[in-house]
Scaffold this motif. Structure first.
Motif, PDB file in Angstrom:
ATOM      1  N   GLU A  48       0.818  -1.218   0.000  1.00  0.00           N
ATOM      2  CA  GLU A  48       0.000   0.000   0.000  1.00  0.00           C
ATOM      3  C   GLU A  48       0.850   1.265   0.000  1.00  0.00           C
ATOM      4  N   LEU A  49       2.140   1.151   0.286  1.00  0.00           N
ATOM      5  CA  LEU A  49       3.014   2.327   0.300  1.00  0.00           C
ATOM      6  C   LEU A  49       3.936   2.410  -0.912  1.00  0.00           C
ATOM      7  N   LYS A  50       3.877   1.441  -1.809  1.00  0.00           N
ATOM      8  CA  LYS A  50       4.790   1.432  -2.959  1.00  0.00           C
ATOM      9  C   LYS A  50       4.610   2.670  -3.842  1.00  0.00           C
ATOM     10  N   GLY A  51       3.350   3.047  -4.082  1.00  0.00           N
ATOM     11  CA  GLY A  51       3.097   4.210  -4.913  1.00  0.00           C
ATOM     12  C   GLY A  51       3.646   5.473  -4.273  1.00  0.00           C
ATOM     13  N   TRP A  52       3.387   5.636  -2.993  1.00  0.00           N
ATOM     14  CA  TRP A  52       3.878   6.803  -2.259  1.00  0.00           C
ATOM     15  C   TRP A  52       5.404   6.814  -2.259  1.00  0.00           C
ATOM     16  N   GLN A  53       6.001   5.646  -2.073  1.00  0.00           N
ATOM     17  CA  GLN A  53       7.452   5.581  -1.971  1.00  0.00           C
ATOM     18  C   GLN A  53       8.147   5.966  -3.280  1.00  0.00           C
ATOM     19  N   SER A  54       7.454   5.762  -4.396  1.00  0.00           N
ATOM     20  CA  SER A  54       8.082   6.074  -5.684  1.00  0.00           C
ATOM     21  C   SER A  54       8.444   7.555  -5.773  1.00  0.00           C
ATOM     22  N   SER A  55       7.732   8.402  -5.022  1.00  0.00           N
ATOM     23  CA  SER A  55       8.111   9.827  -4.981  1.00  0.00           C
ATOM     24  C   SER A  55       8.749  10.204  -3.642  1.00  0.00           C
ATOM     25  N   ASN A  56       9.081   9.212  -2.852  1.00  0.00           N
ATOM     26  CA  ASN A  56       9.765   9.440  -1.565  1.00  0.00           C
ATOM     27  C   ASN A  56      10.834   8.354  -1.390  1.00  0.00           C
ATOM     28  N   GLN A  57      11.766   8.349  -2.330  1.00  0.00           N
ATOM     29  CA  GLN A  57      12.671   7.196  -2.437  1.00  0.00           C
ATOM     30  C   GLN A  57      13.709   7.106  -1.323  1.00  0.00           C
ATOM     31  N   LYS A  58      13.864   8.185  -0.558  1.00  0.00           N
ATOM     32  CA  LYS A  58      14.810   8.115   0.560  1.00  0.00           C
ATOM     33  C   LYS A  58      14.247   7.321   1.733  1.00  0.00           C
ATOM     34  N   VAL A  59      12.948   7.121   1.740  1.00  0.00           N
ATOM     35  CA  VAL A  59      12.307   6.413   2.856  1.00  0.00           C
ATOM     36  C   VAL A  59      12.194   4.927   2.516  1.00  0.00           C
ATOM     37  N   MET A  60      12.692   4.086   3.418  1.00  0.00           N
ATOM     38  CA  MET A  60      12.571   2.647   3.236  1.00  0.00           C
ATOM     39  C   MET A  60      11.261   2.168   3.886  1.00  0.00           C
ATOM     40  N   ILE A  61      10.749   1.042   3.410  1.00  0.00           N
ATOM     41  CA  ILE A  61       9.532   0.445   3.981  1.00  0.00           C
ATOM     42  C   ILE A  61       9.920  -0.800   4.760  1.00  0.00           C
ATOM     43  N   GLY A  62       9.348  -0.942   5.961  1.00  0.00           N
ATOM     44  CA  GLY A  62       9.616  -2.131   6.759  1.00  0.00           C
ATOM     45  C   GLY A  62       8.354  -2.642   7.409  1.00  0.00           C
TER      46      GLY A  62
END
Lengths: 212, 212
Positions: free
Chosen positions: B35-49
């Motif tokens: 659910e955060l992949k789309g958001w992360q594409s414009s926030n690439q410095k943030v990792m998802i865990g």
């Protein structure tokens, strides 16, 4: 205007004195007239009555009783003495059963103001002034030259307009129309923050300003 | 600094993006990374865990999960991953079971912040930012040029000092130390007024300023 102020505490005293100063014909209501005799000696324009006499006198009536006891006090004032009138509810349903700081006796999905409105359906309940200490209710210019907000909640638009005019006569500049009476849930809940602000700031001569 | 942000909603996203922008090493935590992949594409410095990975990563951890689900989320994050760390609790225990406007799941004699502190006694819980919308949390200068207050409640003075410094890095000018963690009862209850202000003003870019 004929005003009735139910209660004998600081809010009732402050409101009665201010209303009399502004030229209104004021009766303050308490079941125990003796406790107000001393105060009345320096506020001779204000008459003392029973709850029922005070409500009957007022064209506009104020609920400045202890919030946890307001419904009982208003029943003593009498449904017939409040019918068709504006009731300005400044009380808060503070619950001190666990000491200080207080909780609330009603919260979230209901409010004291709505409880009163349901019990007195032919009365026009207007919630206001409950977010400030009595001295700020009646003398708002003494905090930050009046640069702060008071809220007003009511179902009856005409009643809201009349009370707004009265608030202006007290000196209120920023009067925030929050909506219908259910919005009193918000201003009553705010008291739980207010008591913490008071505890930290060591003064009750405070209020908030809404910024955007 | 290594930061862990638990949650996937607007508050978690806003905090993660702002912390990364300020140079911190940020992991955002969710049980459902998709659910955060789309958001992360414009926030690439943030990792998802995962919740646990995010809590383990952070030297300071943020609870930006749904308030009604926070205790469960934090249990998934793990007592051991939060031990000895500052947990910045920005959540509100909103109860939407009766629709809008919400009530609270805990109120008056307790608060979400205190529930979390009791469940995680070796974690230093700091309540703050919960009285404003996510964009105002991270960009306070966008409301009235920052001329408004954020509150901070905590039992640990050193933790409060560290979080106060972080708030200043976000742009906060007026940071009001409300006292120990029990004062979160006040700021959480204020949400019931906030939702009414939001409903009336048709914008969430608002806050309050304490006046005296």
């Amino acid at each position: 205007m004929k005003m009735g102020v139910l209660g004998s505490g600081m809010a009732a005293q402050a409101l009665s004195a201010r209303l009399a100063e502004l030229g209104h014909d004021v009766v303050i209501g308490t079941p125990d007239a003796e406790e107000l005799k001393g105060w009345q000696s320096s506020n001779q324009k204000v008459m003392i009555g029973s709850f029922a006499e005070t409500a009957a006198h007022g064209e506009m009536v104020f609920n400045a009783t202890n919030g946890a006891a307001s419904l009982n006090a208003l029943r003593l004032a009498g449904v017939e003495n409040l019918a068709g009138k504006i009731l300005v509810d400044v009380a808060n349903p503070l619950d001190f059963s666990n000491g200080f700081p207080p909780s609330l006796t009603v919260f979230g999905t209901d409010s004291l103001a709505e409880q009163i409105q349901r019990a007195f359906p032919s009365t026009k309940v207007v919630k206001t002034l409950n977010t400030v200490t009595p001295r700020v209710m009646t003398h708002p210019l003494e905090v930050a030259n009046g640069d702060h907000h008071v809220f007003i909640s009511a179902n009856d638009m005409d009643a809201k307009t009349q009370v707004t005019e009265l608030l202006r006569s007290f000196g209120w500049i920023h009067i925030f129309d929050l909506g219908d009476l259910s919005t009193a849930r918000g201003t009553e809940a705010y008291l739980l923050l207010w008591v913490r602000l008071y505890g930290t700031m060591n003064t009750s001569m405070i209020n908030m300003k809404i910024m955007k």
